[in-house]
Design a protein around this motif. Structure first.
Motif, PDB file in Angstrom:
ATOM      1  N   ARG A  53     -50.179 -21.596   7.926  1.00 16.05           N
ATOM      2  CA  ARG A  53     -49.576 -21.304   6.632  1.00 16.05           C
ATOM      3  C   ARG A  53     -49.204 -22.597   5.913  1.00 16.05           C
ATOM      4  NH1 ARG A  53     -45.049 -16.782   7.989  1.00 16.05           N
ATOM      5  NH2 ARG A  53     -44.710 -18.101   9.819  1.00 16.05           N
ATOM      6  N   ALA A  54     -49.241 -22.520   4.589  1.00 13.84           N
ATOM      7  CA  ALA A  54     -48.812 -23.639   3.742  1.00 13.84           C
ATOM      8  C   ALA A  54     -47.927 -23.080   2.629  1.00 13.84           C
ATOM      9  CB  ALA A  54     -50.018 -24.371   3.156  1.00 13.84           C
ATOM     10  N   ARG A  55     -46.792 -23.731   2.378  1.00 11.34           N
ATOM     11  CA  ARG A  55     -45.838 -23.262   1.368  1.00 11.34           C
ATOM     12  C   ARG A  55     -45.671 -24.321   0.291  1.00 11.34           C
ATOM     13  NH1 ARG A  55     -43.713 -21.431   6.311  1.00 11.34           N
ATOM     14  NH2 ARG A  55     -43.329 -19.178   6.338  1.00 11.34           N
ATOM     15  N   ILE A  56     -45.513 -23.853  -0.958  1.00  7.01           N
ATOM     16  CA  ILE A  56     -45.172 -24.738  -2.070  1.00  7.01           C
ATOM     17  C   ILE A  56     -44.093 -24.070  -2.911  1.00  7.01           C
ATOM     18  CG2 ILE A  56     -47.466 -25.801  -2.169  1.00  7.01           C
ATOM     19  CD1 ILE A  56     -48.054 -24.061  -4.620  1.00  7.01           C
ATOM     20  N   GLN A  57     -43.308 -24.896  -3.573  1.00  6.38           N
ATOM     21  CA  GLN A  57     -42.318 -24.417  -4.528  1.00  6.38           C
ATOM     22  C   GLN A  57     -42.826 -24.723  -5.932  1.00  6.38           C
ATOM     23  OE1 GLN A  57     -39.111 -26.820  -3.074  1.00  6.38           O
ATOM     24  NE2 GLN A  57     -38.191 -25.171  -1.869  1.00  6.38           N
ATOM     25  N   VAL A  58     -42.728 -23.740  -6.828  1.00  6.52           N
ATOM     26  CA  VAL A  58     -43.185 -23.937  -8.201  1.00  6.52           C
ATOM     27  C   VAL A  58     -42.112 -23.438  -9.166  1.00  6.52           C
ATOM     28  CG1 VAL A  58     -45.629 -23.764  -7.624  1.00  6.52           C
ATOM     29  CG2 VAL A  58     -44.371 -21.704  -8.239  1.00  6.52           C
ATOM     30  N   VAL A  59     -42.016 -24.104 -10.305  1.00  2.00           N
ATOM     31  CA  VAL A  59     -41.161 -23.658 -11.402  1.00  2.00           C
ATOM     32  C   VAL A  59     -42.088 -23.284 -12.557  1.00  2.00           C
ATOM     33  CG1 VAL A  59     -39.339 -24.262 -13.012  1.00  2.00           C
ATOM     34  CG2 VAL A  59     -39.266 -25.152 -10.667  1.00  2.00           C
ATOM     35  N   VAL A 114     -46.252 -14.425  -3.061  1.00  3.46           N
ATOM     36  CA  VAL A 114     -44.869 -14.844  -3.326  1.00  3.46           C
ATOM     37  C   VAL A 114     -44.028 -14.515  -2.109  1.00  3.46           C
ATOM     38  CG1 VAL A 114     -42.837 -14.528  -4.778  1.00  3.46           C
ATOM     39  CG2 VAL A 114     -45.122 -14.487  -5.808  1.00  3.46           C
ATOM     40  N   GLU A 115     -43.404 -15.542  -1.517  1.00  4.88           N
ATOM     41  CA  GLU A 115     -42.556 -15.334  -0.344  1.00  4.88           C
ATOM     42  C   GLU A 115     -41.076 -15.285  -0.697  1.00  4.88           C
ATOM     43  OE1 GLU A 115     -42.555 -16.805   4.301  1.00  4.88           O
ATOM     44  OE2 GLU A 115     -42.841 -18.298   2.731  1.00  4.88           O
ATOM     45  N   GLY A 116     -40.707 -15.808  -1.860  1.00  9.52           N
ATOM     46  CA  GLY A 116     -39.306 -15.773  -2.246  1.00  9.52           C
ATOM     47  C   GLY A 116     -39.124 -16.213  -3.677  1.00  9.52           C
ATOM     48  N   GLU A 117     -37.965 -15.849  -4.244  1.00 13.46           N
ATOM     49  CA  GLU A 117     -37.616 -16.233  -5.612  1.00 13.46           C
ATOM     50  C   GLU A 117     -36.230 -16.858  -5.603  1.00 13.46           C
ATOM     51  OE1 GLU A 117     -37.076 -14.314 -10.112  1.00 13.46           O
ATOM     52  OE2 GLU A 117     -37.932 -13.126  -8.460  1.00 13.46           O
ATOM     53  N   TYR A 118     -36.105 -17.996  -6.289  1.00 10.28           N
ATOM     54  CA  TYR A 118     -34.838 -18.717  -6.358  1.00 10.28           C
ATOM     55  C   TYR A 118     -34.023 -18.245  -7.558  1.00 10.28           C
ATOM     56  CZ  TYR A 118     -37.097 -21.946  -3.080  1.00 10.28           C
ATOM     57  OH  TYR A 118     -37.744 -22.489  -1.993  1.00 10.28           O
ATOM     58  N   ASP A 119     -32.705 -18.272  -7.410  1.00  8.79           N
ATOM     59  CA  ASP A 119     -31.830 -17.954  -8.543  1.00  8.79           C
ATOM     60  C   ASP A 119     -31.879 -19.075  -9.563  1.00  8.79           C
ATOM     61  OD1 ASP A 119     -31.082 -15.560  -7.560  1.00  8.79           O
ATOM     62  OD2 ASP A 119     -29.190 -16.250  -6.688  1.00  8.79           O
ATOM     63  N   PRO A 121     -34.767 -19.491  -0.847  1.00  8.26           N
ATOM     64  CA  PRO A 121     -34.820 -18.455  -1.887  1.00  8.26           C
ATOM     65  C   PRO A 121     -33.685 -17.446  -1.735  1.00  8.26           C
ATOM     66  CG  PRO A 121     -36.967 -18.752  -0.841  1.00  8.26           C
ATOM     67  CD  PRO A 121     -35.991 -19.509  -0.022  1.00  8.26           C
ATOM     68  N   ALA A 122     -33.188 -16.966  -2.859  1.00  7.57           N
ATOM     69  CA  ALA A 122     -32.127 -15.954  -2.840  1.00  7.57           C
ATOM     70  C   ALA A 122     -32.696 -14.558  -2.631  1.00  7.57           C
ATOM     71  CB  ALA A 122     -31.333 -16.003  -4.147  1.00  7.57           C
ATOM     72  N   THR A 123     -33.948 -14.343  -3.019  1.00  4.38           N
ATOM     73  CA  THR A 123     -34.585 -13.032  -2.898  1.00  4.38           C
ATOM     74  C   THR A 123     -35.901 -13.159  -2.145  1.00  4.38           C
ATOM     75  OG1 THR A 123     -33.630 -12.358  -5.020  1.00  4.38           O
ATOM     76  CG2 THR A 123     -35.433 -11.023  -4.158  1.00  4.38           C
ATOM     77  N   VAL A 124     -36.081 -12.325  -1.139  1.00  2.00           N
ATOM     78  CA  VAL A 124     -37.316 -12.282  -0.357  1.00  2.00           C
ATOM     79  C   VAL A 124     -37.896 -10.880  -0.484  1.00  2.00           C
ATOM     80  CG1 VAL A 124     -38.366 -12.506   1.921  1.00  2.00           C
ATOM     81  CG2 VAL A 124     -36.495 -14.030   1.260  1.00  2.00           C
ATOM     82  N   PRO A 125     -39.082 -10.718  -1.051  1.00  2.00           N
ATOM     83  CA  PRO A 125     -39.641  -9.366  -1.237  1.00  2.00           C
ATOM     84  C   PRO A 125     -39.965  -8.696   0.092  1.00  2.00           C
ATOM     85  CG  PRO A 125     -41.282 -11.044  -1.774  1.00  2.00           C
ATOM     86  CD  PRO A 125     -39.986 -11.771  -1.557  1.00  2.00           C
ATOM     87  N   THR A 170     -38.769 -19.522 -14.110  1.00  2.00           N
ATOM     88  CA  THR A 170     -38.724 -18.827 -12.820  1.00  2.00           C
ATOM     89  C   THR A 170     -39.138 -19.794 -11.729  1.00  2.00           C
ATOM     90  OG1 THR A 170     -39.333 -16.737 -13.883  1.00  2.00           O
ATOM     91  CG2 THR A 170     -39.565 -16.860 -11.492  1.00  2.00           C
ATOM     92  N   ALA A 171     -38.335 -19.845 -10.645  1.00  3.43           N
ATOM     93  CA  ALA A 171     -38.649 -20.691  -9.495  1.00  3.43           C
ATOM     94  C   ALA A 171     -39.082 -19.796  -8.338  1.00  3.43           C
ATOM     95  CB  ALA A 171     -37.443 -21.526  -9.086  1.00  3.43           C
ATOM     96  N   LEU A 172     -40.272 -20.072  -7.802  1.00  2.00           N
ATOM     97  CA  LEU A 172     -40.836 -19.237  -6.753  1.00  2.00           C
ATOM     98  C   LEU A 172     -41.211 -20.077  -5.528  1.00  2.00           C
ATOM     99  CD1 LEU A 172     -43.323 -17.056  -8.859  1.00  2.00           C
ATOM    100  CD2 LEU A 172     -41.007 -16.431  -8.136  1.00  2.00           C
ATOM    101  N   LEU A 173     -41.200 -19.419  -4.378  1.00  2.00           N
ATOM    102  CA  LEU A 173     -41.751 -19.989  -3.158  1.00  2.00           C
ATOM    103  C   LEU A 173     -43.053 -19.260  -2.870  1.00  2.00           C
ATOM    104  CD1 LEU A 173     -41.578 -21.741  -0.565  1.00  2.00           C
ATOM    105  CD2 LEU A 173     -40.381 -19.816   0.507  1.00  2.00           C
ATOM    106  N   LEU A 174     -44.161 -19.999  -2.832  1.00  2.00           N
ATOM    107  CA  LEU A 174     -45.475 -19.418  -2.595  1.00  2.00           C
ATOM    108  C   LEU A 174     -45.988 -19.842  -1.224  1.00  2.00           C
ATOM    109  CD1 LEU A 174     -47.151 -20.142  -6.069  1.00  2.00           C
ATOM    110  CD2 LEU A 174     -45.661 -18.238  -5.409  1.00  2.00           C
TER     111      LEU A 174
END
Length: 542
Positions: free
Chosen positions: A507-513, A537-542, A440-444, A524-528
């Protein structure tokens, strides 16, 4: 010219005082741990030093944290802190200086001095070594070993063995030693000469003598410049030829401190600015510093001086670090036995480069720029950032360092500007369950709550077998209306520190669009990530 040292002149006899396992000694002393407790110091999740008690339990250098704790469950672990090591080492250096003036601190734990002075005064190198060991133990409460040989490298190896090598016998002393002695982990050279040593072993060169017997021309053509420097050490010579450029008299930089400085943090800002000035002055003459004298004067006229020696030319950050460490040791007076610091605040600080080399020996990182303009811009930017830190504090300006880890937030360590840019964990480890690239390009800064629903409107969870209970169909971010899932991938799961219930994490992570919001077409593409029964939300992709 007659009388000048040649490239192959044997180095003068050097006396080295070495404190074994100094990072461990310093960490345990600061924490107040008794000597019977097993202790290890880690950098990038690997052991760089451990106590004798820990070694007896099977802990070894370069071992990763988990196997070390498996072999010794009682192991107390500390993170590497060179500032702590240098601060607590100052009383030891002062104790050595009581009997052998003109010392040079090579690194925390190692002090070097020309052997001629103390050997002549105490009636021989052996007598000087005995007096130094006894005095350091009495004055600083530290056990040490002393070695004497030609040059710093050989004298350090002699100190590891508590030996005095007669003048002229240095090459013979080095010859039977293992080739691995060229790669000293305690010097913190990163990968250092590990790859070179491994290659030499595969070629059958298993001792320093065998490597020294290879002609220098063949070493240069086969292995390159860094191997030539190592080859010089194996032959009993200094790493660089003894001829040095004499530093011009006007290279020293001085700062009058008004009002006087008594606090370490205030002194650190002054030291960093002065180090920047010195580096700029040296760079303007095409020079770099390898031996730095740090002078200070107090309101009551006390004069403080310490010389730091470095195997590699000092970068701006290296200059600032050594000045900061030294001022911390002076002002706090902390050690294994607390000593009194200066009786008044510092009114003057001076940095004097006592030994310089051509600046071509200083290899800056790529971030510093390749061209002259880029280098100047980087220096100006650095000075601006230092001023910002002076106004807002050191933690106000940070830079990211990428390390190891499974998630994006785990891998990034924010380092204050000017501090050593070392990763918090080793990026080369396997890291099972690690998120695959792209990242991800952005991590909150704070977790953003999110709900993941299947087509029936039931919240999606993760089973004990690390599988999703249903396919994600809609996602509601931070209480906003749910959005349709256009695509998804995962899960990537990890059970972390399961052997310590208090620190265990699953922990378990998934990527969603996600489809665009109402009235918008942009997806919007997110890492959950799911942890503790909830999604965030762990991150957001450009």
């Amino acid at each position: 010219m007659p009388g000048e040292p040649s490239d192959r002149t044997p180095p003068a006899q050097t006396l080295v005082v070495w404190c074994p396992d100094w990072p461990v000694v310093a960490a345990a002393a600061e924490a107040g741990l008794p000597p019977q407790i097993p202790v290890a110091v880690l950098a990038a999740n690997r052991v760089i030093a451990c106590s004798a008690v820990a070694r007896a339990e099977g802990v070894a250098r370069d071992m990763s944290k988990r196997p070390a704790q498996a072999r010794c469950p009682e192991l107390v672990v500390f993170e590497d802190d060179q500032g702590r090591d240098a601060r607590l080492f100052e009383p030891v250096a002062a104790a050595v200086e009581d009997l052998a003036p003109g010392i040079e601190v090579y690194r925390p734990g190692v002090v070097a001095v020309p052997a001629r002075g103390p050997a002549g005064y105490f009636g021989g190198a052996e007598a000087a070594a005995e007096r130094l060991v006894d005095h350091v133990a009495a004055a600083a409460g530290v056990e040490c070993q002393v070695g004497v040989a030609g040059g710093l490298f050989a004298a350090t190896l002699a100190a590891h063995r508590g030996l005095v090598v007669p003048d002229g016998d240095t090459a013979a002393f080095l010859a039977p030693l293992g080739i691995g002695e060229l790669d000293q982990p305690a010097e913190r050279r990163g990968k250092g000469r590990t790859e070179l040593v491994d290659l030499l072993r595969r070629l059958g060169l298993r001792t320093l003598g065998a490597f020294a017997a290879v002609p220098e021309r063949d070493v240069a053509s086969r292995f390159g410049g860094p191997a030539v420097l190592a080859h010089r050490l194996a032959r009993g010579l200094e790493e660089r030829p003894p001829a040095r450029r004499r530093p011009p008299a006007d290279l020293a930089v001085t700062e009058e401190l008004d009002p006087p400085i008594e606090r370490v943090d205030t002194a650190a800002f002054a030291a960093r600015a002065l180090a920047e000035r010195l580096h700029e002055k040296l760079a303007g003459r095409g020079l770099a510093c390898t031996r730095l004298a740090i002078h200070a004067r107090t309101e009551r006229g006390e004069e403080l001086c310490r010389v730091w020696r470095c195997a590699e030319p000092l970068t701006p950050a290296g200059l600032a670090d050594r000045v900061r460490w030294q001022l911390d040791g002076w002002l706090t007076g902390r050690g294994l036995r607390r000593t009194a610091g200066p009786s008044a605040g510092l009114t003057l600080l001076r940095l004097d480069p006592e030994e310089v080399v051509d600046a071509t020996a200083l290899q800056l990182g790529l971030w510093a720029g390749a061209g002259q303009d880029q280098g100047e811009n980087a220096e100006r930017a650095g000075r601006v950032l230092v001023r910002v830190q002076g106004m807002l504090g050191p933690e106000a300006v940070v830079t990211p360092v990428l390390g190891g880890g499974r998630g994006p937030a785990d891998r990034v360590r924010l380092v204050p500007w000017g501090d050593e840019r070392s990763p918090g964990t080793d990026p080369e480890l396997p890291w099972p369950g690690r998120l695959p690239p792209p990242f991800p390009a952005t991590v909150p800064d704070e977790p953003i709550p999110v709900q993941v629903f299947d087509e029936e409107g039931t919240e999606v969870g993760v089973t004990g077998r690390h599988r999703l209970t249903a396919e994600p169909y809609r996602v509601a971010v931070d209480g906003r209306p749910p959005r349709r899932v256009r695509g998804w991938a995962g899960p990537w799961t990890a059970d972390e520190q399961w052997w310590e219930p208090a620190k265990a994490r699953r922990r378990a992570r998934i990527q969603v669009v996600l489809a665009g919001e109402p009235g918008k077409t942009e997806e919007t593409a997110l890492l959950l990530v799911r942890e503790g029964g909830r999604w965030t939300v762990e991150g957001e992709y450009d």
